[in-house]
Design a protein around this motif. Structure first.
Motif, PDB file in Angstrom:
ATOM      1  N   GLU A 174     -47.745 -23.138   0.076  1.00 56.93           N
ATOM      2  CA  GLU A 174     -49.041 -21.831   0.870  1.00 56.93           C
ATOM      3  C   GLU A 174     -50.434 -22.110   0.696  1.00 56.93           C
ATOM      4  OE1 GLU A 174     -47.793 -17.863  -0.156  1.00 56.93           O
ATOM      5  OE2 GLU A 174     -45.749 -18.818  -0.031  1.00 56.93           O
ATOM      6  N   ASP A 184     -52.296 -23.462   2.925  1.00 57.77           N
ATOM      7  CA  ASP A 184     -53.694 -23.061   3.942  1.00 57.77           C
ATOM      8  C   ASP A 184     -53.664 -21.532   3.663  1.00 57.77           C
ATOM      9  OD1 ASP A 184     -53.310 -25.188   5.240  1.00 57.77           O
ATOM     10  OD2 ASP A 184     -51.538 -24.517   6.387  1.00 57.77           O
ATOM     11  N   GLY A 185     -53.508 -20.435   2.991  1.00 60.63           N
ATOM     12  CA  GLY A 185     -53.576 -19.241   2.727  1.00 60.63           C
ATOM     13  C   GLY A 185     -53.912 -18.755   1.499  1.00 60.63           C
ATOM     14  N   ASP A 202     -57.820 -17.218   1.354  1.00 58.50           N
ATOM     15  CA  ASP A 202     -58.070 -16.158   1.424  1.00 58.50           C
ATOM     16  C   ASP A 202     -57.163 -15.715   0.397  1.00 58.50           C
ATOM     17  OD1 ASP A 202     -59.892 -15.849   3.784  1.00 58.50           O
ATOM     18  OD2 ASP A 202     -57.448 -16.517   4.784  1.00 58.50           O
ATOM     19  N   ARG A 203     -55.645 -15.431   0.342  1.00 58.70           N
ATOM     20  CA  ARG A 203     -55.231 -15.564  -1.112  1.00 58.70           C
ATOM     21  C   ARG A 203     -56.539 -14.688  -2.699  1.00 58.70           C
ATOM     22  NH1 ARG A 203     -48.628 -16.025  -2.329  1.00 58.70           N
ATOM     23  NH2 ARG A 203     -49.185 -14.262  -3.941  1.00 58.70           N
TER      24      ARG A 203
END
Lengths: 272, 152
Positions: A230, A232-233, A236-237
């Motif tokens: 994960e 790529d996200g 933002d996380r």
């Protein structure tokens, strides 16, 4: 002329062994511990604190240096940033070494300690994010005995930690992951900076996990994890997990944005 | 509280307030005003001294913590036959404007050259990053460090 300074009653007690230090802390639970003094002396110099008792820990040999202990590393509370930046320890805990290099100045790094960083429990403590990423535990001592606590449970709020009145931080224990890791910090200059925000990122391929810990972007430094795929996200996380405030050093919006950018850059570095 | 320490090679005793910094003890009680008092929070480095050989801000050391330890101030750097080579280099390079930061910078430079006799420009900047010169005379200060290193 007699100043308030001269009459304020302050007593310094200097134990020579750990047993003595713990006994004194039990007898005088209000005693303020001092190691490098980089936090407490500022309070004293500016008349912000007048502790009746100061517990001087610099003569306690058990609180110095670091050692291997059953596959783990035991960083004694009195380990200085200068020591954490050097030699084998810097190779074993590279993100902690990077964070230590960003602390204050050579003068501050020669005095400031990892244990003091935990004791003060500032949301901006530079040692906290790399230690959180490495899954550190805190060894806490009192005359009643020794207990350990995951570092994630140690910070309770800004400048508040899980120590009871009769307890002292004895050490931080880490099993070095040997995995790629890095530390980044935003501030107005290279030296003498309290973080506007800070971030440590590690990639743990054994657990299949991305690990990030931020500082100065919430009431306590905190850990954020995600599965390895994960990526790529993840920036933002991390930014979403933070709960920054507006203060003299920066705005909440800037901090959140910076964390997102730093996470992206850190991932590029550790996954390169 | 009474403290006993070695200052510039001499055993000294001082009766100090227990909440007092080493800087206050040096300046007010031990009559060594070379270490300057400016920010009192470790930001400016003008109180830099060596504590057991390590560069520290004297304002952030509790005087009582120096009990039994060894302190070297700028006064103690002077060689028997004149100025310390770092002091001489600061004079020769004109690395002094108002002079307030100079003692701290001299001590920090002496400590740096002790560990690293020929530091690069980057290392000099990093190692002196805890010493502020509010006249912003850094160019000549860095010249002086280079000059002192070249005379080793």
């Amino acid at each position: 002329m007699c100043s308030y300074r001269i009459f304020a009653l302050v007593e310094v007690i200097t134990p020579r062994t750990l047993d003595e230090a713990l006994r004194l802390k039990a007898e005088r639970p209000d005693a303020r511990p001092i190691a490098g003094g980089t936090d407490l002396l500022v309070e004293l110099n500016f008349d912000r604190a007048r502790p009746e008792t100061i517990l001087n820990l610099v003569e306690v040999p058990e609180l110095k240096g670091w050692a291997r202990d059953d596959g783990a590393l035991r960083l004694a509370a009195g380990l200085t940033y200068t020591e954490a930046m050097q030699g084998e320890l810097a190779e074993l805990l590279p993100a902690l070494a990077e964070a230590s290099r960003t602390v204050g100045s050579p003068q501050i790094r020669n005095r400031g300690t990892i244990g003091g960083n935990l004791g003060t429990a500032s949301p901006a403590g530079d040692a906290h994010p790399p230690l959180l990423v490495e899954n550190a535990t805190v060894e806490i001592g009192s005359a009643r005995g020794i207990r350990t606590l995951p570092l994630t449970e140690f910070f309770l709020g800004p400048k508040r930690n899980a120590l009871e009145d009769d307890e002292l931080v004895l050490a931080v224990r880490v099993e070095p992951s040997g995995q790629p890791q890095t530390f980044m910090k935003v501030g107005p200059r290279n030296a003498m900076v309290i973080a506007v925000c800070s971030l440590a990122v590690g990639v743990d391929r054994e657990r299949g996990e991305l690990r990030a810990a931020y500082g100065s972007a919430g009431p306590v430094p905190a850990l954020v994890t995600a599965p390895l795929d994960e990526r790529d996200g993840f920036p933002d996380r991390v930014a979403d997990a933070a709960s920054p405030i507006d203060d003299v050093r920066g705005t909440a919006a800037y901090r959140r944005h910076a964390l997102q950018v730093l996470t992206k850059r850190a991932l590029d570095r550790v996954l390169a | 509280v009474k403290i006993r320490l070695t200052v510039n090679g001499e055993p000294r005793e001082a009766d100090v307030w227990a909440g007092e910094s080493l800087l206050a003890a040096l300046r007010d009680t031990l009559e060594l005003p070379g270490s300057k008092n400016a920010c009192e929070q470790g930001e400016c480095g003008s109180c830099s001294v060596l504590l057991d050989g390590d560069l520290v801000c004297a304002c952030l050391v509790l005087a009582a913590q120096a009990d039994g330890h060894e302190v070297t101030t700028v006064e103690g750097l002077r060689a028997a036959d004149g100025l310390h080579r770092v002091q001489q280099a600061f004079v020769d390079a004109g690395a002094v404007q108002c002079g307030f930061c100079t003692p701290g910078l001299v001590v920090a430079t002496a400590a740096l050259l002790e560990r690293n006799p020929s530091p690069s420009e980057d290392v000099i900047r990093e190692e002196l990053s805890g010493n502020l010169c509010r006249c912003t005379g850094y160019t000549k200060i860095f010249d002086a460090v280079g000059l002192a290193a070249s005379r080793t």
